[in-house]
Design a protein around this motif. Structure first.
Motif, PDB file in Angstrom:
ATOM      1  N   THR A 151      -1.414   4.723  14.770  1.00  0.00           N
ATOM      2  CA  THR A 151      -2.034   4.639  13.450  1.00  0.00           C
ATOM      3  C   THR A 151      -2.287   3.169  13.152  1.00  0.00           C
ATOM      4  O   THR A 151      -1.359   2.360  13.202  1.00  0.00           O
ATOM      5  N   ALA A 152      -3.542   2.840  12.882  1.00  0.00           N
ATOM      6  CA  ALA A 152      -3.911   1.463  12.527  1.00  0.00           C
ATOM      7  C   ALA A 152      -4.139   1.409  11.018  1.00  0.00           C
ATOM      8  O   ALA A 152      -4.860   2.239  10.467  1.00  0.00           O
ATOM      9  N   THR A 153      -3.500   0.448  10.377  1.00  0.00           N
ATOM     10  CA  THR A 153      -3.698   0.241   8.947  1.00  0.00           C
ATOM     11  C   THR A 153      -4.419  -1.078   8.755  1.00  0.00           C
ATOM     12  O   THR A 153      -3.889  -2.138   9.096  1.00  0.00           O
ATOM     13  N   LEU A 154      -5.633  -0.993   8.235  1.00  0.00           N
ATOM     14  CA  LEU A 154      -6.426  -2.183   7.940  1.00  0.00           C
ATOM     15  C   LEU A 154      -6.226  -2.490   6.462  1.00  0.00           C
ATOM     16  O   LEU A 154      -6.746  -1.782   5.604  1.00  0.00           O
ATOM     17  N   ALA A 155      -5.406  -3.503   6.204  1.00  0.00           N
ATOM     18  CA  ALA A 155      -5.026  -3.828   4.829  1.00  0.00           C
ATOM     19  C   ALA A 155      -6.074  -4.726   4.188  1.00  0.00           C
ATOM     20  O   ALA A 155      -6.524  -5.703   4.787  1.00  0.00           O
ATOM     21  N   HIS A 156      -6.438  -4.370   2.973  1.00  0.00           N
ATOM     22  CA  HIS A 156      -7.404  -5.127   2.172  1.00  0.00           C
ATOM     23  C   HIS A 156      -6.852  -5.292   0.764  1.00  0.00           C
ATOM     24  O   HIS A 156      -5.959  -4.554   0.348  1.00  0.00           O
ATOM     25  N   LYS A 157      -7.409  -6.217   0.034  1.00  0.00           N
ATOM     26  CA  LYS A 157      -7.244  -6.303  -1.414  1.00  0.00           C
ATOM     27  C   LYS A 157      -8.593  -5.928  -2.008  1.00  0.00           C
ATOM     28  O   LYS A 157      -9.637  -6.139  -1.385  1.00  0.00           O
ATOM     29  N   PHE A 158      -8.575  -5.349  -3.216  1.00  0.00           N
ATOM     30  CA  PHE A 158      -9.853  -4.979  -3.817  1.00  0.00           C
ATOM     31  C   PHE A 158      -9.989  -5.566  -5.207  1.00  0.00           C
ATOM     32  O   PHE A 158      -9.013  -5.906  -5.863  1.00  0.00           O
ATOM     33  N   GLU A 159     -11.244  -5.706  -5.590  1.00  0.00           N
ATOM     34  CA  GLU A 159     -11.551  -6.118  -6.963  1.00  0.00           C
ATOM     35  C   GLU A 159     -12.745  -5.313  -7.444  1.00  0.00           C
ATOM     36  O   GLU A 159     -13.625  -4.951  -6.661  1.00  0.00           O
ATOM     37  N   LEU A 160     -12.747  -5.017  -8.719  1.00  0.00           N
ATOM     38  CA  LEU A 160     -13.836  -4.288  -9.339  1.00  0.00           C
ATOM     39  C   LEU A 160     -14.937  -5.275  -9.716  1.00  0.00           C
ATOM     40  O   LEU A 160     -14.670  -6.324 -10.290  1.00  0.00           O
ATOM     41  N   ILE A 161     -16.160  -4.935  -9.339  1.00  0.00           N
ATOM     42  CA  ILE A 161     -17.325  -5.756  -9.690  1.00  0.00           C
ATOM     43  C   ILE A 161     -18.210  -4.869 -10.570  1.00  0.00           C
ATOM     44  O   ILE A 161     -18.724  -3.859 -10.099  1.00  0.00           O
ATOM     45  N   GLY A 162     -18.359  -5.229 -11.808  1.00  0.00           N
ATOM     46  CA  GLY A 162     -19.133  -4.386 -12.720  1.00  0.00           C
ATOM     47  C   GLY A 162     -18.370  -3.111 -13.029  1.00  0.00           C
ATOM     48  O   GLY A 162     -17.136  -3.092 -13.056  1.00  0.00           O
ATOM     49  N   SER A 163     -19.103  -2.019 -13.222  1.00  0.00           N
ATOM     50  CA  SER A 163     -18.441  -0.781 -13.626  1.00  0.00           C
ATOM     51  C   SER A 163     -18.173   0.189 -12.480  1.00  0.00           C
ATOM     52  O   SER A 163     -17.315   1.059 -12.589  1.00  0.00           O
ATOM     53  N   SER A 164     -18.888   0.039 -11.347  1.00  0.00           N
ATOM     54  CA  SER A 164     -18.704   1.031 -10.283  1.00  0.00           C
ATOM     55  C   SER A 164     -18.677   0.447  -8.874  1.00  0.00           C
ATOM     56  O   SER A 164     -18.573   1.181  -7.904  1.00  0.00           O
ATOM     57  N   LYS A 165     -18.767  -0.862  -8.747  1.00  0.00           N
ATOM     58  CA  LYS A 165     -18.779  -1.483  -7.420  1.00  0.00           C
ATOM     59  C   LYS A 165     -17.409  -2.074  -7.115  1.00  0.00           C
ATOM     60  O   LYS A 165     -16.762  -2.664  -7.983  1.00  0.00           O
ATOM     61  N   PHE A 202     -10.552  -8.197   3.647  1.00  0.00           N
ATOM     62  CA  PHE A 202      -9.604  -7.904   4.724  1.00  0.00           C
ATOM     63  C   PHE A 202      -8.438  -8.891   4.711  1.00  0.00           C
ATOM     64  O   PHE A 202      -8.629 -10.088   4.518  1.00  0.00           O
ATOM     65  N   GLU A 203      -7.225  -8.350   4.954  1.00  0.00           N
ATOM     66  CA  GLU A 203      -6.037  -9.190   5.079  1.00  0.00           C
ATOM     67  C   GLU A 203      -5.424  -9.134   6.469  1.00  0.00           C
ATOM     68  O   GLU A 203      -5.162 -10.152   7.068  1.00  0.00           O
ATOM     69  N   LYS A 204      -5.161  -7.919   6.978  1.00  0.00           N
ATOM     70  CA  LYS A 204      -4.525  -7.810   8.293  1.00  0.00           C
ATOM     71  C   LYS A 204      -4.636  -6.384   8.818  1.00  0.00           C
ATOM     72  O   LYS A 204      -4.931  -5.457   8.069  1.00  0.00           O
ATOM     73  N   THR A 205      -4.402  -6.238  10.127  1.00  0.00           N
ATOM     74  CA  THR A 205      -4.346  -4.930  10.766  1.00  0.00           C
ATOM     75  C   THR A 205      -2.963  -4.756  11.376  1.00  0.00           C
ATOM     76  O   THR A 205      -2.502  -5.614  12.134  1.00  0.00           O
ATOM     77  N   THR A 206      -2.322  -3.655  11.035  1.00  0.00           N
ATOM     78  CA  THR A 206      -1.015  -3.318  11.579  1.00  0.00           C
ATOM     79  C   THR A 206      -1.142  -2.015  12.356  1.00  0.00           C
ATOM     80  O   THR A 206      -1.801  -1.076  11.887  1.00  0.00           O
ATOM     81  N   VAL A 207      -0.532  -1.966  13.544  1.00  0.00           N
ATOM     82  CA  VAL A 207      -0.586  -0.773  14.382  1.00  0.00           C
ATOM     83  C   VAL A 207       0.822  -0.232  14.552  1.00  0.00           C
ATOM     84  O   VAL A 207       1.756  -0.985  14.849  1.00  0.00           O
ATOM     85  N   LYS A 208       0.955   1.082  14.372  1.00  0.00           N
ATOM     86  CA  LYS A 208       2.232   1.769  14.573  1.00  0.00           C
ATOM     87  C   LYS A 208       1.997   2.884  15.575  1.00  0.00           C
ATOM     88  O   LYS A 208       1.104   3.712  15.402  1.00  0.00           O
ATOM     89  N   THR A 209       2.762   2.871  16.662  1.00  0.00           N
ATOM     90  CA  THR A 209       2.624   3.915  17.678  1.00  0.00           C
ATOM     91  C   THR A 209       3.343   5.176  17.211  1.00  0.00           C
ATOM     92  O   THR A 209       4.251   5.138  16.390  1.00  0.00           O
ATOM     93  N   ALA A 210       2.919   6.299  17.776  1.00  0.00           N
ATOM     94  CA  ALA A 210       3.511   7.596  17.439  1.00  0.00           C
ATOM     95  C   ALA A 210       3.886   8.305  18.737  1.00  0.00           C
ATOM     96  O   ALA A 210       3.711   7.763  19.825  1.00  0.00           O
ATOM     97  N   GLY A 211       4.380   9.507  18.613  1.00  0.00           N
ATOM     98  CA  GLY A 211       4.713  10.298  19.790  1.00  0.00           C
ATOM     99  C   GLY A 211       5.857   9.688  20.578  1.00  0.00           C
ATOM    100  O   GLY A 211       6.856   9.241  20.021  1.00  0.00           O
ATOM    101  N   ASN A 212       5.682   9.603  21.920  1.00  0.00           N
ATOM    102  CA  ASN A 212       6.735   9.097  22.803  1.00  0.00           C
ATOM    103  C   ASN A 212       7.112   7.652  22.517  1.00  0.00           C
ATOM    104  O   ASN A 212       8.202   7.211  22.866  1.00  0.00           O
ATOM    105  N   LEU A 213       6.211   6.897  21.927  1.00  0.00           N
ATOM    106  CA  LEU A 213       6.467   5.479  21.666  1.00  0.00           C
ATOM    107  C   LEU A 213       6.732   5.189  20.190  1.00  0.00           C
ATOM    108  O   LEU A 213       6.647   4.050  19.747  1.00  0.00           O
ATOM    109  N   SER A 214       7.080   6.209  19.419  1.00  0.00           N
ATOM    110  CA  SER A 214       7.248   6.039  17.970  1.00  0.00           C
ATOM    111  C   SER A 214       8.407   5.115  17.614  1.00  0.00           C
ATOM    112  O   SER A 214       8.471   4.609  16.505  1.00  0.00           O
TER     113      SER A 214
END
Length: 194
Positions: free
Chosen positions: A113-127, A132-144
């Motif tokens: 599972t890759a988590t691409l971490a971001h921060k967000f800000e509201l621009i106007g009323s709907s944008k 991007f801040e960082k990408t973290t990877v977590k293995t699952a299954g046999n390598l969890s």
């Protein structure tokens, strides 16, 4: 909307006709819902949203119209579920992607599972602008049992001009369980609350 995109494997299996039908269904929903005002309804964004459709995936790359690894034969990558986790208080906006990476025989495939971490800000009323801040990877299954690891960020000087580390999209429809967005490169995405 969900019936228009069911069977399209989140857009990976969409052809030109499917893209047109999904866009038409989204336009109907957007028209019925009226203008989105996140300045008044930001709390509706809160939660974990599951991607059910992205027009960008019809390009057959995991990056859509942005650079990304191709799906299919060149790289043995199988895309699993895709989520967005949004925290309106901390302004965290995480894209969470489950993938399976093929491995040469006799090794089993690697689930991660890759988590691409971001921060967000509201621009106007709907944008919304995400940075991007960082990408973290977590293995699952046999390598969890392996700890999560952070992928190094590509230095700005080596990054293609099309990949600035930020992006914008407009929330064009939002209710308690469905969210429709249109990205800065024209991509249509549909999410349901998870």
């Amino acid at each position: 909307m969900q019936s228009a995109v069911s069977g399209l494997n989140r857009g990976l299996a969409a052809n030109e006709d499917d893209l047109r039908k999904a866009d038409a269904a989204a336009k109907e929903l957007e028209a019925a819902g009226g203008l989105v005002d996140l300045s008044a309804d930001l709390d509706k964004l809160q939660g974990r949203w599951r991607l059910i459709y992205s027009s960008a995936f019809s390009s057959r790359t995991l990056g859509g119209s942005r650079p990304g690894p191709p799906t299919g034969r060149l790289l043995p990558i199988t895309l699993g579920q895709v989520f967005q986790r949004i925290d309106i208080l901390s302004k965290d906006f995480d894209n969470i992607v489950e993938v399976q990476l093929g491995a040469p025989w006799p090794f089993p495939p690697l689930d991660a599972t890759a988590t691409l971490a971001h921060k967000f800000e509201l621009i106007g009323s709907s944008k919304i602008k995400i940075t991007f801040e960082k990408t973290t990877v977590k293995t699952a299954g046999n390598l969890s049992q392996l700890p999560p690891f952070e992928l190094p960020r590509i230095p700005d000087s080596f990054r293609p001009p099309s990949n600035t580390g930020s992006g914008e999209f407009e929330v064009t429809y939002l209710d308690t369980d469905t969210r429709v967005t249109r990205g800065d490169r024209g991509e249509l995405r549909v999410f349901v609350i998870s």
